[in-house]
Write a protein that holds these residues in place. Structure first.
Motif, mmCIF file in Angstrom:
data_model
loop_
_atom_site.group_PDB
_atom_site.id
_atom_site.type_symbol
_atom_site.label_atom_id
_atom_site.label_comp_id
_atom_site.label_asym_id
_atom_site.label_seq_id
_atom_site.Cartn_x
_atom_site.Cartn_y
_atom_site.Cartn_z
ATOM 1 N N GLU A 294 -5.721 9.333 -0.631
ATOM 2 C CA GLU A 294 -5.099 8.301 0.193
ATOM 3 C C GLU A 294 -3.579 8.326 0.043
ATOM 4 O O GLU A 294 -2.839 8.198 1.029
ATOM 5 N N ALA A 295 -3.102 8.476 -1.218
ATOM 6 C CA ALA A 295 -1.659 8.520 -1.441
ATOM 7 C C ALA A 295 -1.044 9.743 -0.771
ATOM 8 O O ALA A 295 0.048 9.660 -0.185
ATOM 9 N N LEU A 296 -1.729 10.903 -0.841
ATOM 10 C CA LEU A 296 -1.214 12.102 -0.173
ATOM 11 C C LEU A 296 -1.193 11.920 1.341
ATOM 12 O O LEU A 296 -0.253 12.367 2.021
ATOM 13 N N LYS A 297 -2.203 11.264 1.879
ATOM 14 C CA LYS A 297 -2.244 11.035 3.325
ATOM 15 C C LYS A 297 -1.058 10.194 3.773
ATOM 16 O O LYS A 297 -0.388 10.518 4.774
ATOM 17 N N SER A 304 6.233 13.226 7.719
ATOM 18 C CA SER A 304 6.211 13.736 9.099
ATOM 19 C C SER A 304 7.032 12.854 10.021
ATOM 20 O O SER A 304 7.772 13.340 10.884
ATOM 21 N N ARG A 305 6.931 11.523 9.842
ATOM 22 C CA ARG A 305 7.715 10.610 10.682
ATOM 23 C C ARG A 305 9.212 10.770 10.422
ATOM 24 O O ARG A 305 10.017 10.735 11.352
ATOM 25 N N ALA A 311 2.566 17.530 10.470
ATOM 26 C CA ALA A 311 1.938 17.797 9.171
ATOM 27 C C ALA A 311 0.594 17.097 9.108
ATOM 28 O O ALA A 311 0.399 16.039 9.736
ATOM 29 N N ARG A 312 -0.339 17.707 8.367
ATOM 30 C CA ARG A 312 -1.664 17.113 8.207
ATOM 31 C C ARG A 312 -2.180 17.397 6.795
ATOM 32 O O ARG A 312 -1.788 18.363 6.132
ATOM 33 N N GLY A 351 1.196 21.949 6.289
ATOM 34 C CA GLY A 351 -0.152 21.510 5.956
ATOM 35 C C GLY A 351 -0.306 21.338 4.456
ATOM 36 O O GLY A 351 0.238 22.109 3.665
ATOM 37 N N VAL A 352 -1.031 20.309 4.081
ATOM 38 C CA VAL A 352 -1.306 20.027 2.675
ATOM 39 C C VAL A 352 -2.819 20.018 2.490
ATOM 40 O O VAL A 352 -3.531 19.314 3.218
#
Length: 424
Positions: A294-297, A304-305, A311-312, A351-352
């Motif tokens: 969740e923190a990475l998301k 990205s903003r 990025a995803r 991408g992560v």
């Protein structure tokens, strides 16, 4: 029989030796005096006048022999020979006195006590057997035996005396050997104790050195941690604020300027909070109420903003609750990798990927930017950032690794592998 060597306890060795030394020195005088008094009292039953005169002469000779032995101090090389001569003369004189009066066996009994002290090896047993002749003759009623019955009694008593003295002599030898073994053991223990004390002193010195080294290592590690945390929080936050403010100063659209100014304020507040948490060595705020995915998301979406780069996040494997240190390390590595992408890559996409792989967790951050040659990266300087070195240092703190794959024009991939340590 060398009773003086029969040391029963280590703590009493010296007193026993001293008492036996005193007996060997003064005991013959005491026994000679006692035998003379008792034999003189019963002289009428065992001796006539001629025998009394002979006993007197022999008594003087014995006394002279004792005085000679008492005042003589031969050197070690002559002591053994002199001791044998003294023992032989004394045995002969004692036998002669006992022949005249059996009560002089009180003095002759000395042969039992110092044969081992004065005679070497097998000669000590010969001395005991010779003394047994005198003692058996006295016990049989005097020498020579007057009848066949007395001869039989003498023979039986001699066998008894010889057997007992040889038996006790054997016991004395065994006890002396055990005493030597105990003494050798005590000396070995004392040597071991001395070595142990020396080792303990050396260990104490090494322990003190280790404490100093551990303290210095802890200070150095804390400095590195704080430097990395400041780089990941304040430095990155300031860079983001500068980027937003540059947009504000370069645009004439009030709405766009207000939006970027609001982002700059949010970044400033976030960076301040992260700096405080870093000083207190707390987990990142993003992990306070969220899991690592969740923190990475949220981190990927916010990045990205801010940067405008698509990025995803992708999560593979079965999600596991991770230890706080593991989660914080992977989150900081992801933030640093994305920050490097924003500063240097000029990428259009990123991408992560977070992968749970049984006993380890991997984090991959990829971009399609301009790439670089990893072997040509200059070492970190005093004015440079922590970058790849910081990511590697963070991973190594939890027994992990960081690998970088990149080529000019082919993008960059940063892969971190750390052990999967579960929460709690």
């Amino acid at each position: 029989m060398r009773l003086s060597d029969a040391v029963l306890r280590p703590g009493t060795a010296v007193p026993i030796e001293e008492r036996w030394a005193q007996f060997h020195r003064y005991g013959p005088y005491a026994l000679l005096g006692l035998a003379t008094v008792i034999a003189g009292a019963g002289a009428g039953h065992f001796m006539d006048r001629a025998e009394m005169r002979a006993a007197g002469v022999l008594g003087v000779a014995v006394l002279a022999l004792q005085v000679w032995w008492g005042v003589r101090r031969p050197d070690p090389e002559e002591y053994a020979r002199a001791g044998q001569i003294y023992y032989a003369l004394r045995t002969v004189l004692a036998f002669a006195l006992t022949w005249l009066n059996p009560l002089f066996s009180i003095y002759a009994v000395l042969g039992y006590f110092d044969s081992g002290h004065l005679l070497p090896g097998r000669r000590a047993y010969a001395g005991l057997l010779a003394t047994a002749v005198t003692m058996a003759g006295s016990q049989a009623g005097g020498l020579p035996p007057a009848s066949g019955l007395q001869w039989m009694l003498f023979a039986g008593l001699y066998v008894l005396n010889a057997s007992l003295c040889l038996l006790f002599a054997r016991f004395g030898v065994q006890e002396a050997e055990r005493a030597k073994e105990r003494l050798a053991t005590i000396q070995a223990l004392e040597l071991a104790n001395a070595r142990l004390e020396q080792a303990l002193e050396e260990n104490a010195g090494l322990h003190a050195q280790l404490l100093v080294q551990a303290r210095e290592a802890g200070i150095a590690d804390e400095r590195r941690r704080l430097a990395a945390e400041i780089h990941d929080t304040i430095a990155q936050g300031l860079a983001g604020i500068i980027t937003q403010l540059q947009v504000v100063t370069s645009t004439t659209d009030p709405e766009v300027a207000g939006e970027h100014l609001e982002r700059a304020c949010a970044l400033a507040r976030h960076s301040l909070g992260e700096a405080r948490r870093s000083v207190q060595n707390l987990a990142p705020a993003a992990l306070e109420h969220a899991t690592l995915p969740e923190a990475l998301k949220n981190t990927v979406a916010d990045w990205s903003r801010r940067t405008g780069v698509r990025a995803r996040l992708t999560v593979t494997g079965t999600e596991e609750p991770l230890h706080d240190e593991v989660a914080a390390t992977l989150l900081r590595i992801a933030e640093e990798a994305l920050a490097n992408t924003a500063r240097h890559a000029r990428a259009a996409r990123a991408g992560v990927t977070l992968s749970y792989m049984g006993d380890e967790v991997t984090l991959d951050v990829r971009d399609d930017g301009r790439g670089f040659d990893p072997l040509a990266v200059a070492p970190r300087s005093g004015s440079g950032g922590f970058g790849l070195d910081g990511m590697r240092a963070r991973a190594e703190r939890i027994a992990g690794t960081v690998a970088v794959e990149s080529e000019p024009g082919q993008g960059t991939a940063v892969s971190a592998r750390v052990p999967l340590v579960r929460h709690g």
